[in-house]
Design a protein around this motif. Sequence first.
Motif, PDB file in Angstrom:
ATOM      1  N   VAL A 123      -6.762   4.644  -7.990  1.00  0.00           N
ATOM      2  CA  VAL A 123      -6.527   4.448  -6.558  1.00  0.00           C
ATOM      3  C   VAL A 123      -5.312   3.543  -6.395  1.00  0.00           C
ATOM      4  CG1 VAL A 123      -7.487   3.600  -4.381  1.00  0.00           C
ATOM      5  CG2 VAL A 123      -8.995   4.668  -6.085  1.00  0.00           C
ATOM      6  N   GLU A 124      -4.301   4.047  -5.701  1.00  0.00           N
ATOM      7  CA  GLU A 124      -3.103   3.263  -5.424  1.00  0.00           C
ATOM      8  C   GLU A 124      -3.027   3.032  -3.922  1.00  0.00           C
ATOM      9  OE1 GLU A 124       0.298   5.249  -7.067  1.00  0.00           O
ATOM     10  OE2 GLU A 124      -0.750   5.650  -8.943  1.00  0.00           O
ATOM     11  N   VAL A 125      -2.887   1.761  -3.538  1.00  0.00           N
ATOM     12  CA  VAL A 125      -2.844   1.382  -2.125  1.00  0.00           C
ATOM     13  C   VAL A 125      -1.496   0.716  -1.857  1.00  0.00           C
ATOM     14  CG1 VAL A 125      -3.935   0.020  -0.310  1.00  0.00           C
ATOM     15  CG2 VAL A 125      -5.340   1.003  -2.136  1.00  0.00           C
ATOM     16  N   TYR A 126      -0.782   1.193  -0.839  1.00  0.00           N
ATOM     17  CA  TYR A 126       0.513   0.644  -0.437  1.00  0.00           C
ATOM     18  C   TYR A 126       0.376   0.130   0.996  1.00  0.00           C
ATOM     19  CZ  TYR A 126       2.055   3.273  -4.485  1.00  0.00           C
ATOM     20  OH  TYR A 126       2.187   3.764  -5.761  1.00  0.00           O
ATOM     21  N   VAL A 127       0.510  -1.186   1.177  1.00  0.00           N
ATOM     22  CA  VAL A 127       0.269  -1.785   2.487  1.00  0.00           C
ATOM     23  C   VAL A 127       1.454  -2.602   2.963  1.00  0.00           C
ATOM     24  CG1 VAL A 127      -2.243  -1.906   2.286  1.00  0.00           C
ATOM     25  CG2 VAL A 127      -0.866  -3.775   1.421  1.00  0.00           C
ATOM     26  N   VAL A 128       1.533  -2.728   4.284  1.00  0.00           N
ATOM     27  CA  VAL A 128       2.442  -3.655   4.943  1.00  0.00           C
ATOM     28  C   VAL A 128       1.548  -4.722   5.551  1.00  0.00           C
ATOM     29  CG1 VAL A 128       4.167  -3.935   6.759  1.00  0.00           C
ATOM     30  CG2 VAL A 128       4.143  -1.847   5.372  1.00  0.00           C
ATOM     31  N   LEU A 129       1.898  -5.989   5.314  1.00  0.00           N
ATOM     32  CA  LEU A 129       1.052  -7.103   5.740  1.00  0.00           C
ATOM     33  C   LEU A 129       1.647  -7.853   6.923  1.00  0.00           C
ATOM     34  CD1 LEU A 129       0.229  -8.617   2.214  1.00  0.00           C
ATOM     35  CD2 LEU A 129      -0.993  -6.825   3.467  1.00  0.00           C
ATOM     36  N   HIS A 130       0.761  -8.538   7.646  1.00  0.00           N
ATOM     37  CA  HIS A 130       1.198  -9.447   8.705  1.00  0.00           C
ATOM     38  C   HIS A 130       1.713 -10.729   8.053  1.00  0.00           C
ATOM     39  CE1 HIS A 130      -0.294  -7.243  12.153  1.00  0.00           C
ATOM     40  NE2 HIS A 130      -1.458  -7.069  11.548  1.00  0.00           N
ATOM     41  N   ARG A 131       2.749 -11.304   8.612  1.00  0.00           N
ATOM     42  CA  ARG A 131       3.236 -12.602   8.133  1.00  0.00           C
ATOM     43  C   ARG A 131       2.213 -13.677   8.496  1.00  0.00           C
ATOM     44  NH1 ARG A 131       8.608 -12.373   6.696  1.00  0.00           N
ATOM     45  NH2 ARG A 131       9.717 -10.577   7.529  1.00  0.00           N
ATOM     46  N   GLY A 132       2.273 -14.794   7.805  1.00  0.00           N
ATOM     47  CA  GLY A 132       1.401 -15.905   8.147  1.00  0.00           C
ATOM     48  C   GLY A 132       0.181 -16.035   7.253  1.00  0.00           C
ATOM     49  N   ARG A 133      -0.068 -15.044   6.419  1.00  0.00           N
ATOM     50  CA  ARG A 133      -1.165 -15.124   5.444  1.00  0.00           C
ATOM     51  C   ARG A 133      -0.579 -14.924   4.069  1.00  0.00           C
ATOM     52  NH1 ARG A 133      -6.510 -12.235   6.478  1.00  0.00           N
ATOM     53  NH2 ARG A 133      -6.996 -13.683   4.812  1.00  0.00           N
ATOM     54  N   ARG A 134      -1.168 -15.579   3.091  1.00  0.00           N
ATOM     55  CA  ARG A 134      -0.678 -15.425   1.717  1.00  0.00           C
ATOM     56  C   ARG A 134      -0.912 -13.995   1.240  1.00  0.00           C
ATOM     57  NH1 ARG A 134      -1.746 -19.685  -2.690  1.00  0.00           N
ATOM     58  NH2 ARG A 134      -2.962 -17.902  -3.365  1.00  0.00           N
ATOM     59  N   ALA A 135       0.157 -13.369   0.779  1.00  0.00           N
ATOM     60  CA  ALA A 135       0.071 -11.976   0.316  1.00  0.00           C
ATOM     61  C   ALA A 135      -0.932 -11.843  -0.823  1.00  0.00           C
ATOM     62  CB  ALA A 135       1.447 -11.478  -0.110  1.00  0.00           C
ATOM     63  N   LEU A 136      -0.984 -12.824  -1.706  1.00  0.00           N
ATOM     64  CA  LEU A 136      -1.918 -12.770  -2.825  1.00  0.00           C
ATOM     65  C   LEU A 136      -3.361 -12.699  -2.342  1.00  0.00           C
ATOM     66  CD1 LEU A 136      -2.535 -12.892  -5.844  1.00  0.00           C
ATOM     67  CD2 LEU A 136      -2.476 -15.389  -5.663  1.00  0.00           C
ATOM     68  N   ASP A 137      -3.691 -13.525  -1.345  1.00  0.00           N
ATOM     69  CA  ASP A 137      -5.058 -13.522  -0.809  1.00  0.00           C
ATOM     70  C   ASP A 137      -5.397 -12.189  -0.156  1.00  0.00           C
ATOM     71  OD1 ASP A 137      -5.339 -16.155  -1.657  1.00  0.00           O
ATOM     72  OD2 ASP A 137      -4.833 -16.996   0.311  1.00  0.00           O
ATOM     73  N   VAL A 138      -4.460 -11.663   0.623  1.00  0.00           N
ATOM     74  CA  VAL A 138      -4.712 -10.391   1.310  1.00  0.00           C
ATOM     75  C   VAL A 138      -4.842  -9.254   0.305  1.00  0.00           C
ATOM     76  CG1 VAL A 138      -3.853  -8.726   3.010  1.00  0.00           C
ATOM     77  CG2 VAL A 138      -3.567 -11.180   3.417  1.00  0.00           C
TER      78      VAL A 138
END
Length: 121
Positions: free
Chosen positions: A68-83
Amino acid sequence: MNESDVSRVLAEAVIEAVLDTPGVAFLRPGLVDLLRSSALWRRGLPSTPAGSAGVQVRRRKDTQDWSVEVYVVLHRGRRALDVTREVRSAAAKAVERVTGERVTGERAAPAQIAVTVTGLV
């Protein structure tokens, strides 16, 4: 249910789980998704969520486990590692629900899950 049906159901479950994860803005759309959304918008129809390029599910030939490969765009303001950890956990739970097998630690059983952040908004 054949492998193609399981793959589709698995992808839909992962898409839903990932989009419900706090910090995820959206899945990376592919060219086909962008064109489909544009065509539907011009016709006045609601566009479907773009997910086919954002989540890819395949059966590994060597082990018969799922990849399973997941490609996401994240909201700023949260640590990318945690998300990304939360996304991986949500995807693993979705795989467990669909396949009935537990995804454990480093061993890729029944799925290997990779999460890639493609952007921030």
